[in-house]
Design a protein around this motif. Structure first.
Motif, mmCIF file in Angstrom:
data_model
loop_
_atom_site.group_PDB
_atom_site.id
_atom_site.type_symbol
_atom_site.label_atom_id
_atom_site.label_comp_id
_atom_site.label_asym_id
_atom_site.label_seq_id
_atom_site.Cartn_x
_atom_site.Cartn_y
_atom_site.Cartn_z
ATOM 1 N N SER A 302 0.844 -1.200 0.000
ATOM 2 C CA SER A 302 0.000 0.000 0.000
ATOM 3 C C SER A 302 0.877 1.246 0.000
ATOM 4 O O SER A 302 1.926 1.272 0.641
ATOM 5 C CB SER A 302 -0.900 0.013 1.236
ATOM 6 N N PRO A 303 0.446 2.293 -0.696
ATOM 7 C CA PRO A 303 1.206 3.550 -0.668
ATOM 8 C C PRO A 303 1.000 4.273 0.657
ATOM 9 O O PRO A 303 0.111 3.925 1.436
ATOM 10 C CB PRO A 303 0.603 4.340 -1.833
ATOM 11 N N LYS A 304 1.803 5.290 0.901
ATOM 12 C CA LYS A 304 1.721 6.025 2.164
ATOM 13 C C LYS A 304 0.682 7.137 2.141
ATOM 14 O O LYS A 304 0.307 7.648 3.191
ATOM 15 C CB LYS A 304 3.094 6.622 2.509
ATOM 16 N N SER A 305 0.232 7.518 0.963
ATOM 17 C CA SER A 305 -0.735 8.614 0.898
ATOM 18 C C SER A 305 -2.132 8.099 0.569
ATOM 19 O O SER A 305 -3.053 8.218 1.373
ATOM 20 C CB SER A 305 -0.292 9.656 -0.133
ATOM 21 N N LYS A 306 -2.285 7.487 -0.591
ATOM 22 C CA LYS A 306 -3.598 7.005 -0.999
ATOM 23 C C LYS A 306 -3.944 5.696 -0.290
ATOM 24 O O LYS A 306 -3.069 4.967 0.158
ATOM 25 C CB LYS A 306 -3.633 6.786 -2.514
ATOM 26 N N VAL A 307 -5.246 5.434 -0.224
ATOM 27 C CA VAL A 307 -5.701 4.152 0.316
ATOM 28 C C VAL A 307 -5.777 3.160 -0.835
ATOM 29 O O VAL A 307 -6.584 3.313 -1.749
ATOM 30 C CB VAL A 307 -7.080 4.282 0.988
ATOM 31 N N ARG A 308 -4.908 2.184 -0.804
ATOM 32 C CA ARG A 308 -4.901 1.120 -1.807
ATOM 33 C C ARG A 308 -4.640 -0.201 -1.091
ATOM 34 O O ARG A 308 -3.617 -0.362 -0.434
ATOM 35 C CB ARG A 308 -3.814 1.363 -2.866
ATOM 36 N N GLN A 309 -5.573 -1.135 -1.231
ATOM 37 C CA GLN A 309 -5.448 -2.441 -0.604
ATOM 38 C C GLN A 309 -5.045 -3.468 -1.659
ATOM 39 O O GLN A 309 -5.594 -3.489 -2.767
ATOM 40 C CB GLN A 309 -6.786 -2.850 0.036
ATOM 41 N N HIS A 310 -4.092 -4.308 -1.309
ATOM 42 C CA HIS A 310 -3.596 -5.339 -2.224
ATOM 43 C C HIS A 310 -4.749 -6.203 -2.733
ATOM 44 O O HIS A 310 -5.535 -6.746 -1.957
ATOM 45 C CB HIS A 310 -2.576 -6.218 -1.499
ATOM 46 N N GLY A 311 -4.869 -6.288 -4.054
ATOM 47 C CA GLY A 311 -5.879 -7.136 -4.668
ATOM 48 C C GLY A 311 -7.234 -6.489 -4.873
ATOM 49 O O GLY A 311 -8.087 -7.058 -5.557
ATOM 50 N N ASN A 312 -7.457 -5.311 -4.306
ATOM 51 C CA ASN A 312 -8.762 -4.657 -4.449
ATOM 52 C C ASN A 312 -8.896 -3.970 -5.805
ATOM 53 O O ASN A 312 -7.920 -3.478 -6.370
ATOM 54 C CB ASN A 312 -8.969 -3.620 -3.346
ATOM 55 N N PHE A 313 -10.132 -3.921 -6.291
ATOM 56 C CA PHE A 313 -10.417 -3.245 -7.555
ATOM 57 C C PHE A 313 -10.687 -1.763 -7.305
ATOM 58 O O PHE A 313 -11.277 -1.386 -6.288
ATOM 59 C CB PHE A 313 -11.635 -3.878 -8.236
ATOM 60 N N TYR A 314 -10.269 -0.935 -8.257
ATOM 61 C CA TYR A 314 -10.478 0.510 -8.159
ATOM 62 C C TYR A 314 -10.877 1.050 -9.522
ATOM 63 O O TYR A 314 -10.477 0.505 -10.561
ATOM 64 C CB TYR A 314 -9.203 1.209 -7.672
ATOM 65 N N PRO A 315 -11.648 2.134 -9.543
ATOM 66 C CA PRO A 315 -12.029 2.737 -10.827
ATOM 67 C C PRO A 315 -10.868 3.499 -11.448
ATOM 68 O O PRO A 315 -9.869 3.787 -10.789
ATOM 69 C CB PRO A 315 -13.165 3.685 -10.433
ATOM 70 N N SER A 316 -11.025 3.835 -12.707
ATOM 71 C CA SER A 316 -10.021 4.664 -13.381
ATOM 72 C C SER A 316 -9.996 6.041 -12.727
ATOM 73 O O SER A 316 -11.006 6.517 -12.199
ATOM 74 C CB SER A 316 -10.363 4.803 -14.864
ATOM 75 N N CYS A 317 -8.833 6.688 -12.771
ATOM 76 C CA CYS A 317 -8.716 8.010 -12.156
ATOM 77 C C CYS A 317 -9.469 9.043 -12.991
ATOM 78 O O CYS A 317 -9.633 8.881 -14.198
ATOM 79 C CB CYS A 317 -7.247 8.404 -11.998
ATOM 80 N N ARG A 318 -9.912 10.084 -12.328
ATOM 81 C CA ARG A 318 -10.754 11.084 -12.992
ATOM 82 C C ARG A 318 -9.956 12.105 -13.800
ATOM 83 O O ARG A 318 -10.250 12.364 -14.962
ATOM 84 C CB ARG A 318 -11.596 11.816 -11.944
ATOM 85 N N SER A 319 -8.955 12.723 -13.177
ATOM 86 C CA SER A 319 -8.316 13.879 -13.811
ATOM 87 C C SER A 319 -7.600 13.512 -15.106
ATOM 88 O O SER A 319 -7.670 14.235 -16.093
ATOM 89 C CB SER A 319 -7.337 14.547 -12.844
ATOM 90 N N ARG A 320 -6.905 12.373 -15.116
ATOM 91 C CA ARG A 320 -6.157 11.979 -16.309
ATOM 92 C C ARG A 320 -6.999 11.148 -17.269
ATOM 93 O O ARG A 320 -6.948 11.335 -18.483
ATOM 94 C CB ARG A 320 -4.912 11.174 -15.913
ATOM 95 N N CYS A 321 -7.760 10.208 -16.710
ATOM 96 C CA CYS A 321 -8.394 9.198 -17.562
ATOM 97 C C CYS A 321 -9.790 9.557 -18.058
ATOM 98 O O CYS A 321 -10.193 9.100 -19.128
ATOM 99 C CB CYS A 321 -8.457 7.864 -16.818
ATOM 100 N N GLU A 322 -10.537 10.332 -17.294
ATOM 101 C CA GLU A 322 -11.928 10.567 -17.689
ATOM 102 C C GLU A 322 -12.048 11.188 -19.081
ATOM 103 O O GLU A 322 -12.785 10.661 -19.932
ATOM 104 C CB GLU A 322 -12.646 11.430 -16.650
ATOM 105 N N PRO A 323 -11.344 12.291 -19.382
ATOM 106 C CA PRO A 323 -11.469 12.853 -20.731
ATOM 107 C C PRO A 323 -10.980 11.892 -21.814
ATOM 108 O O PRO A 323 -11.591 11.782 -22.879
ATOM 109 C CB PRO A 323 -10.591 14.111 -20.674
ATOM 110 N N VAL A 324 -9.877 11.189 -21.528
ATOM 111 C CA VAL A 324 -9.301 10.272 -22.517
ATOM 112 C C VAL A 324 -10.239 9.097 -22.778
ATOM 113 O O VAL A 324 -10.509 8.737 -23.928
ATOM 114 C CB VAL A 324 -7.920 9.768 -22.042
ATOM 115 N N LEU A 325 -10.764 8.501 -21.712
ATOM 116 C CA LEU A 325 -11.638 7.335 -21.880
ATOM 117 C C LEU A 325 -12.981 7.715 -22.498
ATOM 118 O O LEU A 325 -13.576 6.916 -23.228
ATOM 119 C CB LEU A 325 -11.851 6.635 -20.540
ATOM 120 N N GLU A 326 -13.460 8.907 -22.218
ATOM 121 C CA GLU A 326 -14.703 9.354 -22.857
ATOM 122 C C GLU A 326 -14.546 9.340 -24.376
ATOM 123 O O GLU A 326 -15.465 8.964 -25.108
ATOM 124 C CB GLU A 326 -15.078 10.755 -22.378
ATOM 125 N N PHE A 327 -13.363 9.752 -24.849
ATOM 126 C CA PHE A 327 -13.104 9.718 -26.291
ATOM 127 C C PHE A 327 -12.883 8.289 -26.769
ATOM 128 O O PHE A 327 -13.463 7.857 -27.774
ATOM 129 C CB PHE A 327 -11.885 10.572 -26.634
#
Length: 554
Positions: A302-327
């Motif tokens: 796990s990183p020291k800042s964000k909450v990330r649990q080993h093996g858990n699923f997470y959505p795509s990030c908003r700031s970088r991926c949302e505009p790109v994936l919308e296209f």
């Protein structure tokens, strides 16, 4: 080039394909994506060098799988990772980056080498002992001059004050003509002091000038290098955005700058396009593979800042991926954004306390406290409709949409201000009950992890000891059953998602709240309930203790 299409080792013939591609920013992994994830994780477990070298043991990584279908109807999957893995942008088994930055002959690498050279020169100047000594001497001498001038100014002011007193005394004893002569002498003494101070300052600065010139020359050289490096970096980033060309299912091509053109802000964040999802879709389109469903998960420490649990699923990030994936997803039948649906449509608000001045609501889970961007239905809107004569905002405090429990409502502005003041000054006592996924070892304790919003991925919160706001929670274990722990939370501060992050973070309890779709694993509901609230009634001035039961506790 070796195909990176991976046939399923597991028999998936009994699994139906989804009718729509999953919405990448809020989803539950499809069974096909779960199978692909298990197979990818099995592969990762076999790559022991990534753990031995510390790549995943010290800092985990976001990985992704994209289930695809060939032109002949065969199902398989692609695997990808965000950024770099073991220091490289390209690894066997995984799809390549959208743009290969690290080719030996690449323009990017050549320009990066130039920037690195500038950095080396800059660091060499900054760490040179003679330059460090020069900077120290400059500051020391400048401080000395300022002190000398300040001391002399104080002496002059002292003499001036004494002269004023002397003038007043002499005015009472001297004749008019002699007093005028005496006063003129005192004024001349003051002028002499002023002339002396100017000359003294010029003398000190003249002695200081050679050191100052050497210091300013060094600072100018450093600033020139910093400006050159900054401008070069900005230019290279801008050039890079032109090189990142994305495909979509309709065969259209667009670079990242054009994709962000209509956004606010319109400048793409650094590393846009390097996440797993865009890389997976890009490879699929380039190789005539039809995207079926996708999932992204965290693997490793796990990183020291964000909450990330080993093996858990997470959505795509908003700031970088949302505009790109919308296209990139244009031309694919994608599920509607489930976050636009109002889950509270058929839910009622239970009033657990009411008098002429205020009331308390037992807010259901998945019910907004105040109107959101896309959903207007909320406790506030319903209360305003129920009490049209009420004044003020009414909602004294808030609970997360997913959190159930006691919510205070004021019927007039004066009561609202009184109750809110009690919250601000921490006179209100709050107790939450929660069920955590995992075993909390200590029976009670205290969590102090400052929080701020993740600017790249709202509404997520992250731990930040430099810029975060103080967030403190006391907890008490109620009981432990198998791999779960029931706890009481006593929040001392009231930050957004405070209890959820403090529960899930590796430096908190490292046990996410059951059903936490942001920081843990989605379930029927978030197992967090504002169970008890104690406050002073603004009018009766008596202590009021309110309690409700959590529907997830038996």
């Amino acid at each position: 080039m070796k195909s990176l299409f991976h046939s399923f080792k597991t028999d998936v013939a009994h699994l139906e394909k989804p009718s729509q591609f999953n919405y990448p920013f809020y989803y539950e992994p499809h069974p096909l994506a779960l199978v692909a994830t298990r197979e990818l994780q099995t592969y990762l477990e076999s790559q022991t060098q990534w753990f031995q070298e510390g790549s995943l043991q010290e800092a985990g990584k976001m990985f992704g799988v994209l289930v695809v279908e060939t032109e002949t109807g065969k199902l398989g999957y692609l695997a990808g990772f965000s950024g770099k893995l073991a220091g490289e942008t390209t690894q066997d088994f995984f799809v390549p980056p959208v743009y290969e930055l690290e080719r030996v002959d690449s323009f990017f690498r050549q320009e990066t080498a130039k920037l690195d050279e500038l950095t080396k020169v800059l660091q060499s100047l900054e760490t040179d002992l003679s330059n460090i000594q020069l900077q120290a001497d400059y500051k020391k001498e400048l401080t000395k001059i300022e002190l000398q001038l300040e001391t002399e100014k104080e002496r002059i002011q002292s003499r001036k004050r004494k002269r004023r007193i002397h003038i007043k005394e002499q005015k009472r004893t001297l004749s008019e003509s002699k007093f005028q002569q005496f006063e003129a002498q005192q004024r001349q003494l003051s002028l002499n002091d002023s002339f002396f101070l100017r000359e003294y300052e010029e003398y000190l600065l003249e002695k200081f000038r050679p050191l100052q010139q050497r210091f300013e020359k060094l600072e100018s050289e450093l600033e020139t290098l910093k400006t050159k490096r900054r401008e070069g970096s900005n230019w290279l980033q801008d050039w890079l955005f032109d090189e990142y060309n994305f495909l979509n299912a309709q065969g259209e091509i667009r670079n990242v700058k054009d994709i962000f053109k209509s956004r606010i802000p319109d400048t793409p964040p650094a590393a846009t396009g390097d996440c797993a999802a865009p890389k997976l879709l890009q490879y699929a389109y380039e190789n005539n593979l039809k995207p079926i469903t996708m999932a992204e998960f965290w693997y490793g420490a796990s990183p020291k800042s964000k909450v990330r649990q080993h093996g858990n699923f997470y959505p795509s990030c908003r700031s970088r991926c949302e505009p790109v994936l919308e296209f990139m997803l244009q031309g694919i039948d994608v599920e509607e954004n489930p976050l636009l649906e109002n889950p509270a449509t058929h839910k009622e608000l239970e009033i657990i306390y009411e008098d002429d001045y205020l009331l308390a609501i037992n807010k259901p889970s998945e019910f907004l406290s105040v109107p959101g961007k896309s959903i207007s239905d909320s406790v506030q809107s319903r209360m305003k409709a129920r009490y049209p004569e009420a004044t003020g905002p009414m909602i004294v405090h808030r609970l997360d949409m997913s959190t159930s429990g006691i919510l205070l409502v004021a019927k007039n502005l004066e009561i609202y201000h009184d109750l809110q003041e009690q919250f601000v000054t921490r006179k209100v006592q709050k107790r939450y009950v929660a069920v955590l996924k995992g075993t909390v070892k200590e029976d009670h304790g205290y969590i102090d992890l400052p929080l701020r919003v993740d600017l790249d991925n709202r509404p997520y919160q992250l731990v930040d000891f430099e810029y975060g706001k103080s967030a403190r929670t006391r907890y008490e274990v109620i009981h432990r059953v198998m791999d779960s722990t029931s706890v009481y939370f006593y929040p001392i501060t009231g930050r957004t998602h405070q209890l959820r992050v403090h529960a899930a973070h590796v430096d908190g309890l490292n046990a996410p709240i059951v059903g936490d779709d942001l920081y843990g694993t989605k379930d029927q509901r978030l197992h967090l309930h504002a169970q008890q609230l104690t406050f002073t009634h603004p009018v009766a001035q008596k202590t009021v203790v309110l309690q409700t039961k959590a529907d997830f506790l038996t």
